[in-house]
Design an enzyme around this catalytic site. Structure first.
Site, PDB file in Angstrom:
ATOM      1  N   SER A 184      34.513 -44.605  -9.344  1.00 13.61           N
ATOM      2  CA  SER A 184      35.368 -45.339  -8.417  1.00 13.61           C
ATOM      3  C   SER A 184      35.876 -46.580  -9.150  1.00 13.61           C
ATOM      4  O   SER A 184      35.090 -47.443  -9.529  1.00 13.61           O
ATOM      5  CB  SER A 184      34.519 -45.738  -7.195  1.00 13.61           C
ATOM      6  OG  SER A 184      35.219 -46.642  -6.372  1.00 13.61           O
TER       7      SER A 184
ATOM      8  N   LYS B 100      38.570 -42.006  -8.863  1.00 10.70           N
ATOM      9  CA  LYS B 100      38.993 -42.542  -7.559  1.00 10.70           C
ATOM     10  C   LYS B 100      39.550 -43.936  -7.775  1.00 10.70           C
ATOM     11  O   LYS B 100      38.929 -44.763  -8.441  1.00 10.70           O
ATOM     12  CB  LYS B 100      37.777 -42.557  -6.628  1.00 10.70           C
ATOM     13  CG  LYS B 100      37.871 -43.453  -5.413  1.00 10.70           C
ATOM     14  CD  LYS B 100      36.699 -43.167  -4.470  1.00 10.70           C
ATOM     15  CE  LYS B 100      36.115 -44.428  -3.888  1.00 10.70           C
ATOM     16  NZ  LYS B 100      34.922 -44.168  -3.066  1.00 10.70           N
TER      17      LYS B 100
ATOM     18  N   LYS C   2      40.902 -47.465  -6.079  1.00 12.54           N
ATOM     19  CA  LYS C   2      40.956 -48.280  -4.875  1.00 12.54           C
ATOM     20  C   LYS C   2      42.415 -48.684  -4.668  1.00 12.54           C
ATOM     21  O   LYS C   2      43.096 -49.072  -5.641  1.00 12.54           O
ATOM     22  CB  LYS C   2      40.093 -49.535  -5.054  1.00 12.54           C
ATOM     23  CG  LYS C   2      38.601 -49.229  -5.100  1.00 12.54           C
ATOM     24  CD  LYS C   2      38.077 -48.847  -3.721  1.00 12.54           C
ATOM     25  CE  LYS C   2      36.564 -48.672  -3.741  1.00 12.54           C
ATOM     26  NZ  LYS C   2      36.047 -48.279  -2.411  1.00 12.54           N
TER      27      LYS C   2
ATOM     28  N   ASP D  87      41.100 -44.593  -2.356  1.00  9.80           N
ATOM     29  CA  ASP D  87      40.267 -45.123  -1.277  1.00  9.80           C
ATOM     30  C   ASP D  87      40.860 -46.449  -0.809  1.00  9.80           C
ATOM     31  O   ASP D  87      40.954 -47.406  -1.579  1.00  9.80           O
ATOM     32  CB  ASP D  87      38.834 -45.337  -1.796  1.00  9.80           C
ATOM     33  CG  ASP D  87      37.864 -45.791  -0.698  1.00  9.80           C
ATOM     34  OD1 ASP D  87      38.295 -45.982   0.454  1.00  9.80           O
ATOM     35  OD2 ASP D  87      36.666 -45.951  -1.016  1.00  9.80           O
TER      36      ASP D  87
ATOM     37  N   GLU E 134      40.881 -41.591   1.034  1.00  9.94           N
ATOM     38  CA  GLU E 134      39.652 -41.980   1.728  1.00  9.94           C
ATOM     39  C   GLU E 134      39.913 -43.180   2.641  1.00  9.94           C
ATOM     40  O   GLU E 134      40.504 -44.183   2.211  1.00  9.94           O
ATOM     41  CB  GLU E 134      38.608 -42.324   0.654  1.00  9.94           C
ATOM     42  CG  GLU E 134      37.213 -42.619   1.163  1.00  9.94           C
ATOM     43  CD  GLU E 134      36.243 -42.865  -0.004  1.00  9.94           C
ATOM     44  OE1 GLU E 134      36.508 -42.405  -1.138  1.00  9.94           O
ATOM     45  OE2 GLU E 134      35.223 -43.541   0.225  1.00  9.94           O
TER      46      GLU E 134
ATOM     47  N   ASP F   8      34.940 -42.320   5.374  1.00  5.16           N
ATOM     48  CA  ASP F   8      33.774 -43.027   4.848  1.00  5.16           C
ATOM     49  C   ASP F   8      33.280 -43.934   5.987  1.00  5.16           C
ATOM     50  O   ASP F   8      32.437 -43.529   6.804  1.00  5.16           O
ATOM     51  CB  ASP F   8      34.202 -43.811   3.588  1.00  5.16           C
ATOM     52  CG  ASP F   8      33.134 -44.719   3.011  1.00  5.16           C
ATOM     53  OD1 ASP F   8      32.103 -44.926   3.663  1.00  5.16           O
ATOM     54  OD2 ASP F   8      33.324 -45.260   1.893  1.00  5.16           O
TER      55      ASP F   8
ATOM     56  N   LYS G 223      27.079 -41.410   2.901  1.00  8.36           N
ATOM     57  CA  LYS G 223      26.271 -42.461   2.276  1.00  8.36           C
ATOM     58  C   LYS G 223      25.025 -42.604   3.129  1.00  8.36           C
ATOM     59  O   LYS G 223      25.148 -42.830   4.350  1.00  8.36           O
ATOM     60  CB  LYS G 223      27.025 -43.802   2.261  1.00  8.36           C
ATOM     61  CG  LYS G 223      28.223 -43.837   1.326  1.00  8.36           C
ATOM     62  CD  LYS G 223      28.906 -45.193   1.357  1.00  8.36           C
ATOM     63  CE  LYS G 223      30.129 -45.178   0.440  1.00  8.36           C
ATOM     64  NZ  LYS G 223      30.965 -46.376   0.618  1.00  8.36           N
TER      65      LYS G 223
ATOM     66  N   GLY H 267      28.927 -44.067  -2.907  1.00  4.67           N
ATOM     67  CA  GLY H 267      28.060 -45.052  -3.560  1.00  4.67           C
ATOM     68  C   GLY H 267      28.314 -46.441  -3.012  1.00  4.67           C
ATOM     69  O   GLY H 267      29.354 -46.707  -2.395  1.00  4.67           O
TER      70      GLY H 267
HETATM   71  O1  OSB Z   1      34.285 -47.502  -0.154  1.00  4.56           O
HETATM   72  O2  OSB Z   1      33.208 -46.141  -1.360  1.00  4.56           O
HETATM   73  C1  OSB Z   1      33.448 -47.312  -1.017  1.00  4.56           C
HETATM   74  C2  OSB Z   1      31.483 -49.763  -3.210  1.00  4.56           C
HETATM   75  C3  OSB Z   1      31.072 -50.676  -2.262  1.00  4.56           C
HETATM   76  C4  OSB Z   1      31.467 -50.512  -0.944  1.00  4.56           C
HETATM   77  C5  OSB Z   1      32.263 -49.429  -0.593  1.00  4.56           C
HETATM   78  C6  OSB Z   1      32.660 -48.494  -1.526  1.00  4.56           C
HETATM   79  C7  OSB Z   1      32.282 -48.684  -2.870  1.00  4.56           C
HETATM   80  C8  OSB Z   1      32.699 -47.803  -3.954  1.00  4.56           C
HETATM   81  C9  OSB Z   1      31.867 -47.813  -5.202  1.00  4.56           C
HETATM   82  O3  OSB Z   1      33.710 -47.139  -3.936  1.00  4.56           O
HETATM   83  C10 OSB Z   1      31.157 -46.543  -5.434  1.00  4.56           C
HETATM   84  C11 OSB Z   1      30.067 -46.686  -6.476  1.00  4.56           C
HETATM   85  O4  OSB Z   1      28.928 -47.034  -6.122  1.00  4.56           O
HETATM   86  O5  OSB Z   1      30.366 -46.436  -7.640  1.00  4.56           O
HETATM   87 MG    MG Z   2      35.003 -45.573   0.486  1.00  7.01          MG
END
Ligand code: OSB
Ligand code: MG
Length: 407
Positions: free
Chosen positions: A153, A179, A181, A206, A231, A256, A280, A308
């Site tokens: 991510s 992925k 952001k 995401d 996402e 999510d 999660k 994650g």
């Molecule tokens: O939206 O998936 C998410 C990290 C913190 C809070 C929300 C998210 C995330 C990530 C990181 O996308 C995923 C990772 O742990 O590598």
């Molecule tokens: Mg997410």
């Protein structure tokens, strides 16, 4: 609709004697991130890691509370979880022996919300249960995969060229899915440039709830980029608007934030709010809910993957176990320890093989050794709830100044 206990009854049973928890230890440690992580919520450059350790019969079981310091991704924070475990969940846990996961989940059900706090304790309990029964976590929950496919991510970057540099780095390391952001102002152009540079990779985005239904025309343009999924584009507590958006988008929506338990998963599938679910353990309140969501999705042929929360190795080890269940067909956000931290708190660290997979350990419990000395060394705050001193009477929350009464 199936009830939660019915779903759980289908899981393999692990006969052990009831576990008498002697103590619940809470520790906060701060780990700097190798690179700042920026999402539509803002940027962080370290993680305040909240560890819980359950002691029973000379064994120690480890779990992680994945809450952040600020209530942005969810309403929970490290502070709320600390309070809820110390004043409610911890005392409920040491009160009487725990027979199995469902028994624990039922006990926690008496308290509303605070899923990440509940999950942290469930994780630690499952580590104990796995050790007590001589099984790996994966084996105990019925995991089948020996190697799990993983992705990365990538946060919002200062420039597109820097983002493309990061994409290149992780593809070279073997990661199977990238992925990105996104947020308003960092979306269509950025995705277009990454897609142009890499026409054939598995690519997803995401938004962490950064849009509303009035952005539908804009979001529909994401359909041009052959994405695996988009996402959580809309509100964290919404299922209806996501269903409206999914109706007009070709790209699969993955939820999510909106899926905080089995009930929301069932409702989302009924409303067709998404075609993919990110599970999660922390967000849904623990293994019992995560396993239930996995089973519902498997029966409806809805792909799931393991999300994650920038966890330390302890949370990551639990994610690896969860992602070994056969419904986890899409790459998870389970990257190598070295993608996040200079030094992890488990050994060996989590590594990603050149084919973009992480091996699922088969030794009892977590399958990784916990580096207790390093944890002790880094501990900023510690609190112990023991059977003999469960800390469960008195005015709860009084330490915040609200408990003084004159009459
Ligand atoms: O939206 O998936 C998410 C990290 C913190 C809070 C929300 C998210 C995330 C990530 C990181 O996308 C995923 C990772 O742990 O590598
Ligand atoms: Mg997410």
């Amino acid at each position: 609709m199936q009830g939660s206990s019915e779903i759980f009854d289908q899981k393999p049973h692990t006969p052990t004697n009831p576990i008498k928890i002697d103590a619940v230890e809470m520790r906060l440690i701060r780990l700097p991130l190798i690179e700042p992580f920026e999402t539509s919520f803002g940027k962080i450059d370290s993680r305040l890691i909240f560890l819980v350790c359950l002691e029973a019969d000379g064994m120690k079981g480890w779990g992680e509370v994945v809450a952040s310091e600020e209530p942005r991704y969810s309403y929970e924070t490290v502070g709320t979880a600390f309070h809820v475990i110390r004043d409610f969940l911890g005392p409920a846990l040491v009160r009487e022996p725990v027979t199995d996961l469902q028994n624990l989940a039922n006990r926690f059900n008496a308290f509303r919300g605070h899923n990440m706090a509940k999950a942290g304790l469930e994780l630690a309990f499952m580590d104990l249960l796995a050790q007590a029964s001589g099984q790996s976590l994966s084996g105990m929950i019925g995991g089948e995969l020996k190697c799990i496919p993983v992705g990365v991510s990538l946060g919002i970057q200062p420039s597109v060229s820097r983002l493309i540099d990061r994409v290149e780095r992780y593809l070279k390391l073997g990661y199977k899915r990238i992925k990105l952001k996104i947020k308003p102002g960092w979306d269509l152009d950025v995705v277009a440039q990454v897609r142009r540079a890499y026409p054939n990779i598995l690519l997803s985005v995401d938004a962490n709830s950064a849009y509303t239904l009035s952005d539908t025309a804009h979001l529909k343009k994401l359909d041009d980029f052959d994405l695996l999924m988009v996402e959580q584009p809309l509100q964290n507590d919404d299922l209806v608007d996501h269903a409206r958006l999914q109706k007009v988008m070709n790209t699969a929506i993955c939820l999510d934030e909106s899926i905080v338990g089995q009930r929301q998963a069932q409702m989302a599938l009924e409303l067709e709010s998404c075609r993919i679910i990110n599970i999660k353990i922390g967000r849904v309140g623990g293994y019992s809910q995560a396993l239930g969501i996995h089973d519902i999705c498997l029966s409806k042929k809805i792909p799931v993957w393991c999300g994650g929360m920038l966890e330390s190795g302890i949370g990551r080890a639990h994610n690896i176990a969860l992602a070994s269940l056969k419904g986890f067909t899409l790459p998870g956000d389970i990257s190598a320890s070295s993608r996040y931290f200079e030094r992890d708190i488990i050994s060996p660290e989590v590594t990603v093989a050149s084919d973009g997979t992480v091996a699922v350990p088969d030794s009892p419990g977590l399958g990784f050794a916990v580096d207790v000395d390093f944890i002790k060394n880094r501990t900023e705050t510690r609190e112990l709830i023991s059977r003999s001193n469960p800390n469960s009477n008195g005015v709860k929350g009084a330490q915040y100044g609200g408990g003084k009464r004159t009459q």
